[in-house]
Design a protein around this motif. Sequence first.
Motif: not given
Length: 188
Positions: A78-87
């Motif tokens: 919810s902080k970035t609305q972007e999936l983390p790189g590892y995902i």
Amino acid sequence: MEPTTEAFINQYLDAGGVPLHVMNSLVQSYEGLAAMANTLDRDIRNAYGSTSRAAMLGPISRKIVESFDPAKADEEFSKTQELPGYILEMIEHQVWRATIYRLSEQHPRSEMLGAALQKIADNGFQAELTSLNSASLHTHVFYSLLVECLEKIVPVTDETLNERLRDLIGTVCRSEQTYFMAQYVLAH
């Protein structure tokens, strides 16, 4: 090294921190877990052959599923609305996509996992998602699956008609919600 370590080091140095203290802290806290894991992987492969990789991935996948915290994952998402790189890296490999599928079945309301399912669908793995109950809970994921099923029906032949219709029926009739959404899409 943790992904955020470099940012913390830069922040510390920008605030006037002493570079020697940074070096000492890094050296003293180094555990070498990644290097040990790579060494263990190489030794097992040398001893048992290339099939050992699959034997190692299973327990790692189970541990990820056991220790996953959906609240923490959704908070970060919810902080970035972007999936983390590892995902994003996990999505590229079938073993890890299967782990994401298991997680999404256990935590169907997770926003991050819903976004991961959408990314999986966007990357062309919709066929893997048709068997997931959790995929139908996310409207955008279900819509992608429905569109793909409908696009496959257009160039149908007599031999493939039954198979394509079974896929469509399986996708549409997963729940009352998916049936209603499919009826709405087809009507409009």
